[in-house]
Scaffold this motif. Structure first.
Motif, short mmCIF file in Angstrom:
data_model
loop_
_atom_site.label_atom_id
_atom_site.label_comp_id
_atom_site.label_asym_id
_atom_site.label_seq_id
_atom_site.Cartn_x
_atom_site.Cartn_y
_atom_site.Cartn_z
N GLN A 88 27.53 -33.46 -69.95
CA GLN A 88 26.62 -34.60 -70.01
C GLN A 88 27.34 -35.92 -69.79
O GLN A 88 26.73 -36.91 -69.40
CB GLN A 88 25.89 -34.62 -71.36
CG GLN A 88 24.82 -33.53 -71.49
CD GLN A 88 24.20 -33.49 -72.87
OE1 GLN A 88 24.82 -33.92 -73.85
NE2 GLN A 88 22.99 -32.96 -72.96
N SER A 140 20.22 -26.00 -71.61
CA SER A 140 20.94 -24.89 -72.25
C SER A 140 20.07 -24.28 -73.34
O SER A 140 19.09 -24.88 -73.78
CB SER A 140 22.26 -25.38 -72.86
OG SER A 140 22.01 -26.33 -73.88
N VAL A 157 21.15 -31.55 -68.43
CA VAL A 157 21.78 -30.25 -68.71
C VAL A 157 20.80 -29.43 -69.53
O VAL A 157 20.35 -29.87 -70.60
CB VAL A 157 23.11 -30.40 -69.48
CG1 VAL A 157 23.71 -29.03 -69.79
CG2 VAL A 157 24.09 -31.25 -68.69
N VAL A 185 28.48 -28.50 -73.30
CA VAL A 185 27.32 -29.29 -72.89
C VAL A 185 27.61 -30.79 -73.06
O VAL A 185 27.27 -31.60 -72.18
CB VAL A 185 26.07 -28.89 -73.70
CG1 VAL A 185 24.92 -29.88 -73.46
CG2 VAL A 185 25.62 -27.48 -73.30
N VAL A 209 22.88 -27.29 -64.71
CA VAL A 209 23.31 -28.69 -64.60
C VAL A 209 22.63 -29.30 -63.37
O VAL A 209 22.87 -28.87 -62.24
CB VAL A 209 24.85 -28.78 -64.46
CG1 VAL A 209 25.28 -30.24 -64.29
CG2 VAL A 209 25.54 -28.16 -65.67
N VAL A 232 25.60 -36.48 -63.35
CA VAL A 232 24.80 -35.40 -63.96
C VAL A 232 23.56 -36.02 -64.59
O VAL A 232 23.64 -36.92 -65.43
CB VAL A 232 25.62 -34.64 -65.03
CG1 VAL A 232 24.71 -33.69 -65.81
CG2 VAL A 232 26.75 -33.88 -64.38
#
Length: 302
Positions: free
Chosen positions: A147, A157, A155, A143, A63, A152
């Motif tokens: 988000q 992943s 992200v 996620v 993140v 943020v």
């Protein structure tokens, strides 16, 4: 029932096993095979789950924050993330740590590379949280949640890896349950046949007992005992076999392929069988009881 009646039922149940020794042995053998495979699949599932857990812990989510975000807001984001039940670990990766890791992975001489940049850290805006989940199947929801947090920026992943791990785990469990279920049904069927033969052999004796006032429970009890004893014997044998086989297999694998210890978290025999023994005994006795109870209700109408 009185103590004498209980003792009578137990003795008659043992006699029934001896009278129909071939069918009794077939029933015991089927339960042994069933519970042996159950124990084998159980050991595989437990160790597979432990291995998946270890692999899942390495499937991390990164993140990244908006540029110029203050440390207080970053801490607040971390607290919000910790509230999620699927979060297993959460580690803060500073810009210095990120640069050090990047240089060690991409340069032959990482110290020289860092010295060349001096105090000018090329990853100064790469502070992040590294997160692992205790259930990768919930990664997509997690996620989406992250988000939506203010502050943020991005992200990162591995959705493909998470989906495949989850699908593989589910498929393995379904196949194991189906095979074990079929074996259980076969065991109940064989015990039912054994009890039916015992009832046929003793039909005249049972009629006389009913005529002189024997209750349904009294006439059924020996056959219930027979089924339970068959189930109990059939559950003890595979547990003993599995214990020694599992220990030898574990010693062989660990001794021959020591590198696997860094990949798979093998379950110690003591931890595995503390759960497997009572489960196997309960299943064996349960199969014997269900098979004999259902059969006596169907055929013991004299």
């Amino acid at each position: 029932m009185r103590i004498s009646s209980v003792w009578y039922s137990f003795r008659q149940g043992i006699k029934n096993i001896r009278r129909n020794i071939l069918f009794s042995l077939a029933s015991i053998g089927t339960i042994v095979a069933c519970l042996f495979l159950f124990g084998l699949f159980y050991a595989m599932i437990v160790n597979f789950s432990a291995a998946m857990k270890s692999i899942e812990s390495n499937v991390t989510i990164s993140v990244f924050f908006d540029e110029g975000l203050d440390s207080e807001r970053k801490d607040l984001i971390g607290e919000q993330i910790k509230t999620r039940p699927e979060v297993d670990t959460l580690d803060f990766i500073s810009a210095e740590d990120a640069w050090k890791t990047f240089s060690e992975a991409n340069y032959d001489d990482p110290e020289a590379a860092r010295a060349a940049f001096g105090d000018d850290n090329p990853l100064k805006d790469s502070e992040s949280y590294s997160i692992s989940l205790n259930d990768v199947s919930r990664q997509a929801d997690f996620v989406n949640f992250v988000q939506g947090i203010d502050g943020v920026r991005k992200v990162v992943s591995s959705e493909y890896t998470a989906d495949n791990l989850s699908a593989l785990n589910t498929l393995f469990n379904i196949v194991s349950i189906c095979i074990i279920g079929i074996l259980f049904l076969v065991s109940i069927f064989l015990i039912s046949n054994t009890i039916t033969i015992g009832i046929t052999v003793r039909r005249e004796e049972i009629k006389i007992m009913k005529l002189i006032g024997a209750t349904n429970a009294f006439t059924r009890a020996p056959f219930i005992v027979e089924g339970i004893v068959i189930g109990l014997i059939g559950s003890i044998i595979p547990v003993i076999m599995l214990y020694y086989i599992y220990r030898m297999a574990l010693d062989y694998v660990v001794g021959r392929f020591a590198i696997l210890q860094n990949v798979f978290a093998f379950i110690p025999p003591r931890d595995l069988f503390m759960t497997l023994i009572p489960i196997s005994l309960a299943i064996g006795v349960g199969i014997g009881f269900i098979g004999s109870w259902a059969t006596t209700r169907k055929h013991l109408k004299v």
